[in-house]
Write a protein that holds these residues in place. Structure first.
Motif, mmCIF file in Angstrom:
data_model
loop_
_atom_site.group_PDB
_atom_site.id
_atom_site.type_symbol
_atom_site.label_atom_id
_atom_site.label_comp_id
_atom_site.label_asym_id
_atom_site.label_seq_id
_atom_site.Cartn_x
_atom_site.Cartn_y
_atom_site.Cartn_z
ATOM 1 N N MET A 130 0.714 -1.206 -0.072
ATOM 2 C CA MET A 130 -0.021 0.030 -0.171
ATOM 3 C C MET A 130 0.815 1.181 0.119
ATOM 4 S SD MET A 130 -3.040 1.383 -0.132
ATOM 5 C CE MET A 130 -3.856 0.089 -0.168
ATOM 6 N N LEU A 131 1.935 1.118 0.764
ATOM 7 C CA LEU A 131 2.941 2.495 0.794
ATOM 8 C C LEU A 131 3.484 2.613 -0.570
ATOM 9 C CD1 LEU A 131 4.839 1.709 3.957
ATOM 10 C CD2 LEU A 131 3.094 3.584 3.499
ATOM 11 N N ILE A 132 3.855 1.781 -1.351
ATOM 12 C CA ILE A 132 4.272 1.861 -2.729
ATOM 13 C C ILE A 132 3.207 2.265 -3.646
ATOM 14 C CG2 ILE A 132 5.302 0.540 -4.672
ATOM 15 C CD1 ILE A 132 7.037 1.056 -2.592
ATOM 16 N N ILE A 133 1.924 2.070 -3.408
ATOM 17 C CA ILE A 133 0.754 2.332 -4.312
ATOM 18 C C ILE A 133 0.226 3.960 -4.088
ATOM 19 C CG2 ILE A 133 -1.615 1.741 -5.440
ATOM 20 C CD1 ILE A 133 -0.865 -1.194 -4.987
ATOM 21 N N LEU A 134 0.492 4.187 -2.728
ATOM 22 C CA LEU A 134 0.090 5.385 -2.222
ATOM 23 C C LEU A 134 0.029 6.664 -2.959
ATOM 24 C CD1 LEU A 134 -1.783 6.237 0.275
ATOM 25 C CD2 LEU A 134 0.315 6.640 1.744
ATOM 26 N N PRO A 135 1.362 6.836 -3.607
ATOM 27 C CA PRO A 135 1.536 8.004 -4.326
ATOM 28 C C PRO A 135 0.755 8.103 -5.626
ATOM 29 C CG PRO A 135 3.654 7.057 -3.665
ATOM 30 C CD PRO A 135 2.683 6.104 -3.350
ATOM 31 N N TYR A 186 11.880 8.952 -8.990
ATOM 32 C CA TYR A 186 10.828 9.007 -8.105
ATOM 33 C C TYR A 186 9.454 8.687 -8.525
ATOM 34 C CZ TYR A 186 7.108 11.029 -5.308
ATOM 35 O OH TYR A 186 5.790 11.227 -4.602
ATOM 36 N N SER A 187 9.040 8.991 -9.725
ATOM 37 C CA SER A 187 7.814 8.860 -10.361
ATOM 38 C C SER A 187 7.755 7.553 -11.073
ATOM 39 C CB SER A 187 7.687 9.871 -11.467
ATOM 40 O OG SER A 187 7.750 11.327 -11.103
ATOM 41 N N TYR A 188 8.656 6.915 -11.506
ATOM 42 C CA TYR A 188 8.521 5.389 -12.166
ATOM 43 C C TYR A 188 8.779 4.441 -11.198
ATOM 44 C CZ TYR A 188 7.257 7.984 -16.564
ATOM 45 O OH TYR A 188 6.489 8.576 -17.325
ATOM 46 N N LEU A 189 9.075 4.641 -9.913
ATOM 47 C CA LEU A 189 9.707 3.726 -8.999
ATOM 48 C C LEU A 189 8.687 2.722 -8.887
ATOM 49 C CD1 LEU A 189 12.435 2.477 -7.339
ATOM 50 C CD2 LEU A 189 11.542 3.884 -5.524
ATOM 51 N N PHE A 191 6.413 1.329 -11.065
ATOM 52 C CA PHE A 191 6.278 0.639 -11.900
ATOM 53 C C PHE A 191 7.171 -0.286 -12.174
ATOM 54 C CE2 PHE A 191 4.309 4.678 -13.530
ATOM 55 C CZ PHE A 191 3.202 4.181 -13.556
ATOM 56 N N MET A 192 8.488 -0.409 -11.294
ATOM 57 C CA MET A 192 9.582 -1.171 -11.123
ATOM 58 C C MET A 192 9.428 -2.221 -10.237
ATOM 59 S SD MET A 192 12.409 -2.452 -12.729
ATOM 60 C CE MET A 192 12.856 -1.237 -13.905
ATOM 61 N N ILE A 193 9.036 -1.577 -8.878
ATOM 62 C CA ILE A 193 8.734 -2.357 -7.749
ATOM 63 C C ILE A 193 7.797 -3.294 -7.965
ATOM 64 C CG2 ILE A 193 8.111 -2.476 -5.305
ATOM 65 C CD1 ILE A 193 9.768 0.420 -5.246
ATOM 66 N N LEU A 194 6.604 -3.236 -8.583
ATOM 67 C CA LEU A 194 5.384 -3.961 -8.399
ATOM 68 C C LEU A 194 5.834 -5.393 -8.970
ATOM 69 C CD1 LEU A 194 2.551 -1.384 -8.704
ATOM 70 C CD2 LEU A 194 3.265 -2.699 -6.755
ATOM 71 N N PRO A 195 5.959 -5.299 -10.399
ATOM 72 C CA PRO A 195 6.442 -6.566 -11.368
ATOM 73 C C PRO A 195 7.412 -7.303 -10.489
ATOM 74 C CG PRO A 195 7.304 -4.581 -12.473
ATOM 75 C CD PRO A 195 6.288 -4.179 -11.316
ATOM 76 N N LEU A 196 8.623 -6.726 -9.874
ATOM 77 C CA LEU A 196 9.699 -7.520 -9.014
ATOM 78 C C LEU A 196 9.049 -8.087 -7.987
ATOM 79 C CD1 LEU A 196 12.541 -4.622 -9.529
ATOM 80 C CD2 LEU A 196 12.492 -7.223 -10.604
ATOM 81 N N TYR A 197 8.365 -7.441 -7.324
ATOM 82 C CA TYR A 197 7.567 -7.886 -6.063
ATOM 83 C C TYR A 197 6.959 -9.250 -6.286
ATOM 84 C CZ TYR A 197 4.286 -8.513 -2.184
ATOM 85 O OH TYR A 197 3.480 -9.016 -1.526
ATOM 86 N N ALA A 198 6.090 -9.108 -7.385
ATOM 87 C CA ALA A 198 5.336 -10.129 -8.102
ATOM 88 C C ALA A 198 6.232 -11.392 -8.092
ATOM 89 C CB ALA A 198 4.280 -9.639 -9.042
ATOM 90 N N ALA A 199 7.236 -10.962 -8.851
ATOM 91 C CA ALA A 199 8.116 -12.314 -9.259
ATOM 92 C C ALA A 199 8.913 -12.820 -8.010
ATOM 93 C CB ALA A 199 9.229 -11.822 -10.260
ATOM 94 N N LEU A 200 9.239 -11.941 -7.119
ATOM 95 C CA LEU A 200 10.234 -12.591 -5.839
ATOM 96 C C LEU A 200 9.276 -13.183 -5.036
ATOM 97 C CD1 LEU A 200 12.528 -9.302 -5.693
ATOM 98 C CD2 LEU A 200 13.160 -11.703 -6.346
#
Length: 314
Positions: A130-135, A186-189, A191-200
């Protein structure tokens, strides 16, 4: 034995299934293909002092003969102009360079965050997500504007560094390429974290335990086990960052300087300042080809590689 009627029912097309498959194609047709064809048509037209500011305008009321006459007036002059003026080649190359560097920076920052989220206790992972999606709940434009107040000479960053004694005078960060990279990272972080988190998050921890039992050090286990298995997330995240950053306009316009040359700003100037819609459309078509063609080639090679792996006899 099963009755013939049961087989007929099983083989009968399911309308709901066809509807689910058709929705994405209809979406792409309406919001991608049709707008692209309109832009493509304008790119073969000539600039005119009119409304809209280009000719020829395809008039379907004239019938087949009117359509043929309009096609005869189409020209490739706009595409030839792109090859004659070095500004556009520099803008394309600069945009790709900034996109590559920004994607690498976002990956370097995002991978440890996604890895930490995936290894965090299951109870707090939803909160971290949620903290990642909040922005995203705040306007993108407002978030970029906030960096002006942070990065300017009298901004929060310089004041904080002066208070720590790290610097003796304010740094010039705003209106530089450094500010552009900060804004993009900052703006596109997310978009990178979400697919990486899904894979990891799907990674089986017993694989690392097996590697440790075989004497593999944690750092080597990461590069031999974790990172290769997370490559689908890395590739997806890189695409999600690289493609929009290449055509980015807002961040370089607000945070960059006059020397920050990106194709998004050039496209904006041609459309709204010079009112040269045909040339701007040609710029957009070439940009789309630069982005789409390598992706299609990469996907085809990836599918061939998977097909070759599946054909290997066990």
């Amino acid at each position: 034995m099963d009755s013939p009627g049961r087989h007929d029912t099983a083989n009968r097309p399911n309308p709901a299934r066809w509807l689910v498959v058709a929705i994405p194609y209809v979406w792409l047709f309406l919001l991608f293909l049709i707008p692209f064809l309109i832009v493509l048509k304008i790119s073969f037209s000539l600039t005119a002092i009119a409304q809209p500011p280009y000719t020829p305008v395809l008039d379907l009321g004239g019938g087949i003969s009117g359509v043929i006459e309009a096609f005869k007036e189409f020209t490739v002059e706009n595409y030839l102009w792109l090859t004659e003026d070095a500004l556009y080649a520099k803008a394309y190359l600069s945009s790709i360079e900034i996109a590559v560097v920004s994607t690498a920076l976002v990956l370097l920052v995002g991978y440890p965050i996604a890895y930490g989220m995936a290894r965090a206790p299951k109870a707090i992972q939803p909160m971290l997500l949620m903290l990642i999606i909040l922005p995203f709940w705040t306007s993108f434009l407002i978030r970029v504007y906030s960096w002006i107040g942070i990065l300017k000479k009298e901004g929060l960053l310089n004041q904080f560094l002066l208070w720590l004694g790290v610097i003796s005078k304010p740094l010039t960060i705003l209106n530089t390429d450094t500010a552009v990279y900060i804004g993009i990272v900052y703006s596109y972080l997310p978009f990178m974290i979400l697919p990486l988190y899904a894979a990891l998050e799907r990674l089986d921890p017993t694989l690392l335990e097996a590697a440790a039992d075989l004497g593999c050090r944690p750092s080597r286990a990461f590069w031999r086990v974790t990172f290769p298995l997370s490559l689908p997330g890395v590739i997806a995240g890189c695409f999600l960052v690289f493609i929009p950053v290449t055509g980015e306009f807002v961040i370089p316009d607000l945070l960059g300087g006059s020397n920050t040359l990106m194709i998004g700003r050039t496209l904006w100037n041609e459309f709204f300042s010079n009112r040269d819609w045909p040339l701007a459309s040609a710029v957009a078509v070439v940009l789309l080809l630069i982005l789409v063609v390598p992706i299609v080639i990469f996907q085809n090679r990836a599918e061939r590689g998977e097909g070759a792996i599946n054909k290997v006899p066990m």
